[in-house]
Motif scaffolding. Structure first.
Motif, PDB file in Angstrom:
ATOM      1  N   ASN A 171       0.822  -1.216   0.000  1.00 30.69           N
ATOM      2  CA  ASN A 171       0.000   0.000   0.000  1.00 30.69           C
ATOM      3  C   ASN A 171       0.853   1.262   0.000  1.00 30.69           C
ATOM      4  O   ASN A 171       0.387   2.322  -0.421  1.00 30.69           O
ATOM      5  CB  ASN A 171      -0.924  -0.004   1.220  1.00 30.69           C
ATOM      6  N   GLU A 172       2.099   1.146   0.477  1.00 32.73           N
ATOM      7  CA  GLU A 172       2.975   2.316   0.519  1.00 32.73           C
ATOM      8  C   GLU A 172       3.231   2.876  -0.881  1.00 32.73           C
ATOM      9  O   GLU A 172       3.308   4.091  -1.066  1.00 32.73           O
ATOM     10  CB  GLU A 172       4.313   1.968   1.185  1.00 32.73           C
ATOM     11  N   LEU A 173       3.322   1.976  -1.859  1.00 34.32           N
ATOM     12  CA  LEU A 173       3.537   2.436  -3.231  1.00 34.32           C
ATOM     13  C   LEU A 173       2.311   3.183  -3.760  1.00 34.32           C
ATOM     14  O   LEU A 173       2.443   4.188  -4.470  1.00 34.32           O
ATOM     15  CB  LEU A 173       3.849   1.244  -4.134  1.00 34.32           C
ATOM     16  N   LEU A 174       1.134   2.689  -3.436  1.00 34.65           N
ATOM     17  CA  LEU A 174      -0.084   3.359  -3.877  1.00 34.65           C
ATOM     18  C   LEU A 174      -0.249   4.706  -3.186  1.00 34.65           C
ATOM     19  O   LEU A 174      -0.651   5.697  -3.819  1.00 34.65           O
ATOM     20  CB  LEU A 174      -1.303   2.461  -3.591  1.00 34.65           C
ATOM     21  N   GLU A 175       0.084   4.756  -1.892  1.00 34.07           N
ATOM     22  CA  GLU A 175      -0.021   6.018  -1.158  1.00 34.07           C
ATOM     23  C   GLU A 175       0.989   7.031  -1.670  1.00 34.07           C
ATOM     24  O   GLU A 175       0.707   8.243  -1.713  1.00 34.07           O
ATOM     25  CB  GLU A 175       0.195   5.761   0.332  1.00 34.07           C
ATOM     26  N   ALA A 176       2.161   6.550  -2.078  1.00 35.49           N
ATOM     27  CA  ALA A 176       3.161   7.461  -2.639  1.00 35.49           C
ATOM     28  C   ALA A 176       2.653   8.084  -3.929  1.00 35.49           C
ATOM     29  O   ALA A 176       2.882   9.272  -4.197  1.00 35.49           O
ATOM     30  CB  ALA A 176       4.469   6.710  -2.882  1.00 35.49           C
ATOM     31  N   GLY A 177       1.942   7.296  -4.736  1.00 36.47           N
ATOM     32  CA  GLY A 177       1.358   7.835  -5.962  1.00 36.47           C
ATOM     33  C   GLY A 177       0.298   8.879  -5.668  1.00 36.47           C
ATOM     34  O   GLY A 177       0.209   9.905  -6.364  1.00 36.47           O
ATOM     35  N   GLU A 178      -0.506   8.637  -4.641  1.00 36.56           N
ATOM     36  CA  GLU A 178      -1.523   9.620  -4.272  1.00 36.56           C
ATOM     37  C   GLU A 178      -0.895  10.917  -3.784  1.00 36.56           C
ATOM     38  O   GLU A 178      -1.382  12.016  -4.070  1.00 36.56           O
ATOM     39  CB  GLU A 178      -2.430   9.023  -3.194  1.00 36.56           C
ATOM     40  N   LEU A 179       0.192  10.809  -3.016  1.00 37.89           N
ATOM     41  CA  LEU A 179       0.879  12.014  -2.537  1.00 37.89           C
ATOM     42  C   LEU A 179       1.476  12.813  -3.690  1.00 37.89           C
ATOM     43  O   LEU A 179       1.601  14.046  -3.592  1.00 37.89           O
ATOM     44  CB  LEU A 179       1.976  11.624  -1.539  1.00 37.89           C
ATOM     45  N   ASP A 180       1.839  12.128  -4.764  1.00 41.70           N
ATOM     46  CA  ASP A 180       2.387  12.830  -5.930  1.00 41.70           C
ATOM     47  C   ASP A 180       1.291  13.443  -6.794  1.00 41.70           C
ATOM     48  O   ASP A 180       1.583  14.037  -7.841  1.00 41.70           O
ATOM     49  CB  ASP A 180       3.211  11.857  -6.782  1.00 41.70           C
ATOM     50  N   GLY A 181       0.032  13.280  -6.395  1.00 40.54           N
ATOM     51  CA  GLY A 181      -1.069  13.892  -7.125  1.00 40.54           C
ATOM     52  C   GLY A 181      -1.660  13.032  -8.217  1.00 40.54           C
ATOM     53  O   GLY A 181      -2.457  13.528  -9.029  1.00 40.54           O
ATOM     54  N   ALA A 182      -1.339  11.743  -8.259  1.00 38.93           N
ATOM     55  CA  ALA A 182      -1.870  10.864  -9.293  1.00 38.93           C
ATOM     56  C   ALA A 182      -3.282  10.428  -8.935  1.00 38.93           C
ATOM     57  O   ALA A 182      -3.581  10.173  -7.764  1.00 38.93           O
ATOM     58  CB  ALA A 182      -0.969   9.638  -9.459  1.00 38.93           C
ATOM     59  N   ASN A 183      -4.145  10.351  -9.951  1.00 36.02           N
ATOM     60  CA  ASN A 183      -5.498   9.865  -9.714  1.00 36.02           C
ATOM     61  C   ASN A 183      -5.511   8.339  -9.763  1.00 36.02           C
ATOM     62  O   ASN A 183      -4.474   7.693  -9.969  1.00 36.02           O
ATOM     63  CB  ASN A 183      -6.477  10.460 -10.728  1.00 36.02           C
ATOM     64  N   ALA A 184      -6.702   7.745  -9.585  1.00 41.15           N
ATOM     65  CA  ALA A 184      -6.819   6.285  -9.513  1.00 41.15           C
ATOM     66  C   ALA A 184      -6.350   5.613 -10.811  1.00 41.15           C
ATOM     67  O   ALA A 184      -5.650   4.595 -10.777  1.00 41.15           O
ATOM     68  CB  ALA A 184      -8.258   5.894  -9.197  1.00 41.15           C
ATOM     69  N   PHE A 185      -6.719   6.197 -11.962  1.00 37.53           N
ATOM     70  CA  PHE A 185      -6.319   5.600 -13.229  1.00 37.53           C
ATOM     71  C   PHE A 185      -4.806   5.694 -13.432  1.00 37.53           C
ATOM     72  O   PHE A 185      -4.177   4.739 -13.906  1.00 37.53           O
ATOM     73  CB  PHE A 185      -7.042   6.284 -14.392  1.00 37.53           C
ATOM     74  N   GLN A 186      -4.214   6.831 -13.071  1.00 41.25           N
ATOM     75  CA  GLN A 186      -2.766   6.995 -13.219  1.00 41.25           C
ATOM     76  C   GLN A 186      -1.999   6.026 -12.324  1.00 41.25           C
ATOM     77  O   GLN A 186      -0.962   5.485 -12.729  1.00 41.25           O
ATOM     78  CB  GLN A 186      -2.380   8.435 -12.909  1.00 41.25           C
ATOM     79  N   ILE A 187      -2.509   5.820 -11.109  1.00 43.01           N
ATOM     80  CA  ILE A 187      -1.856   4.855 -10.218  1.00 43.01           C
ATOM     81  C   ILE A 187      -1.936   3.454 -10.809  1.00 43.01           C
ATOM     82  O   ILE A 187      -0.948   2.703 -10.797  1.00 43.01           O
ATOM     83  CB  ILE A 187      -2.513   4.896  -8.821  1.00 43.01           C
ATOM     84  N   PHE A 188      -3.103   3.106 -11.348  1.00 43.53           N
ATOM     85  CA  PHE A 188      -3.278   1.776 -11.942  1.00 43.53           C
ATOM     86  C   PHE A 188      -2.364   1.593 -13.145  1.00 43.53           C
ATOM     87  O   PHE A 188      -1.757   0.527 -13.317  1.00 43.53           O
ATOM     88  CB  PHE A 188      -4.742   1.590 -12.348  1.00 43.53           C
ATOM     89  N   TRP A 189      -2.236   2.619 -13.977  1.00 43.24           N
ATOM     90  CA  TRP A 189      -1.473   2.508 -15.213  1.00 43.24           C
ATOM     91  C   TRP A 189       0.040   2.581 -14.982  1.00 43.24           C
ATOM     92  O   TRP A 189       0.794   1.817 -15.590  1.00 43.24           O
ATOM     93  CB  TRP A 189      -1.917   3.609 -16.178  1.00 43.24           C
ATOM     94  N   HIS A 190       0.472   3.495 -14.117  1.00 39.01           N
ATOM     95  CA  HIS A 190       1.907   3.745 -13.956  1.00 39.01           C
ATOM     96  C   HIS A 190       2.539   2.998 -12.785  1.00 39.01           C
ATOM     97  O   HIS A 190       3.769   2.865 -12.743  1.00 39.01           O
ATOM     98  CB  HIS A 190       2.168   5.252 -13.782  1.00 39.01           C
TER      99      HIS A 190
END
Length: 300
Positions: A171-190
């Protein structure tokens, strides 16, 4: 420094020899029939009748069988149909399976348990061919490529594989993406998909083999012979057994070597043609398995 073989006990050496011998025997038993078919299809047509079932080397190299097969309109159309069904079908399968697996792997998804139970029910109570036929008929999919492509757009077993893989992503990787401003689709894709390459490669290979080997549903739902995949064409070649109907009157008259080519050689060439794409694709996908294994070892 003593080698690893020197450190083995006599019993371990015997076990190792048995394991290696068994694996080599399995390889020989598996590969020999394929090499025999390849040798027959590449041999001089006049020498094929005298070849044994153990021959693995062509007798008098010749491309007459392949020339005749690749110039056959049914074979060419079958290859194109199989490529279309396999390509489009696998793309739909992997896309829908990945999206559904990612959703079901999220603990906060409303109705997650109910949806997962519904997936399990499809494994236990899979509908038969008769209700499936009537569904395709009502939807107007009979005699269309979609009747073959859309079948099992999401395979429940492969879905479970991806769900379990997605649940292991920290989950830390997903939370890091959220902190960088990525939306749900960007987190899923990148983030998610790059980490899931080994699992995606696994189900992609499974779906590729499933669609490429499809013949039963195509034989039932596709009445137009111009839409038959290569596997159905191969079935007609093998069951028909009539060289004239297999190669065509025009080919028999235009190709000077057609009269010497036996049905055995034509069948061998067709079988090699149907399994060749899988033999080519598998090593290309295998590297993702290796990368996934090494990645897991480094993280551990």
């Amino acid at each position: 420094m003593a080698s690893r073989n020197d450190r083995r006990t006599p019993l371990e050496r015997i076990e190792y020899a048995i394991i290696v011998s068994t694996m080599l025997l399995m390889v020989v038993v598996t590969v020999q029939p394929i090499l025999n078919l390849a040798a027959i299809s590449l041999s001089d047509p006049g020498r094929v009748p005298g070849m044994s079932g153990l021959a693995i080397w062509p007798e008098g190299f010749s491309l007459d069988v392949w020339t005749l097969l690749l110039n056959h309109p049914n074979v060419r159309q079958g290859v194109m149909n199989s490529l279309l069904i396999t390509g489009v079908g696998t793309l739909i399968n992997v896309t829908f399976t990945a999206l559904m697996a990612w959703g079901l792997s999220r603990p906060g998804l409303p109705g997650r348990r109910f949806l997962f139970v519904m997936v399990l029910i499809t494994i236990v109570f899979e509908p038969g061919i008769i209700p499936d036929y009537f569904i395709n008929k009502r939807l107007g999919l009979l005699d269309t490529y979609w009747s073959v492509i859309l079948y099992k757009a999401v395979n429940a077993w492969y879905l479970i594989i991806l769900i379990r893989f997605f649940e292991e992503i920290p989950n830390e990787l997903l939370e890091a993406g959220e902190l960088d401003g990525a939306n749900a689709f960007q987190i899923f894709w990148h983030v998610v998909l790059p980490l899931a390459r080994p699992a995606l490669a696994t189900i992609t290979l499974f779906y590729l083999v499933f669609h490429w080997n499809e013949f039963f549903r195509a034989m039932i739902y596709l009445t137009d012979q111009s839409k038959w995949p290569l596997q159905v064409v191969l079935r007609q070649f093998v069951i028909g057994g009539d060289k004239l109907s297999m190669v065509g009157v025009q080919a028999m008259s235009n190709f000077t070597g057609a009269s010497q080519i036996s049905i055995r050689a034509l069948n061998a060439g067709m079988i090699i043609l149907t399994i060749l794409p899988i033999l080519i694709i598998y090593p290309l996908i295998l590297k993702f398995f290796t990368k996934g294994t090494m990645s897991g070892a480094l993280k551990g």
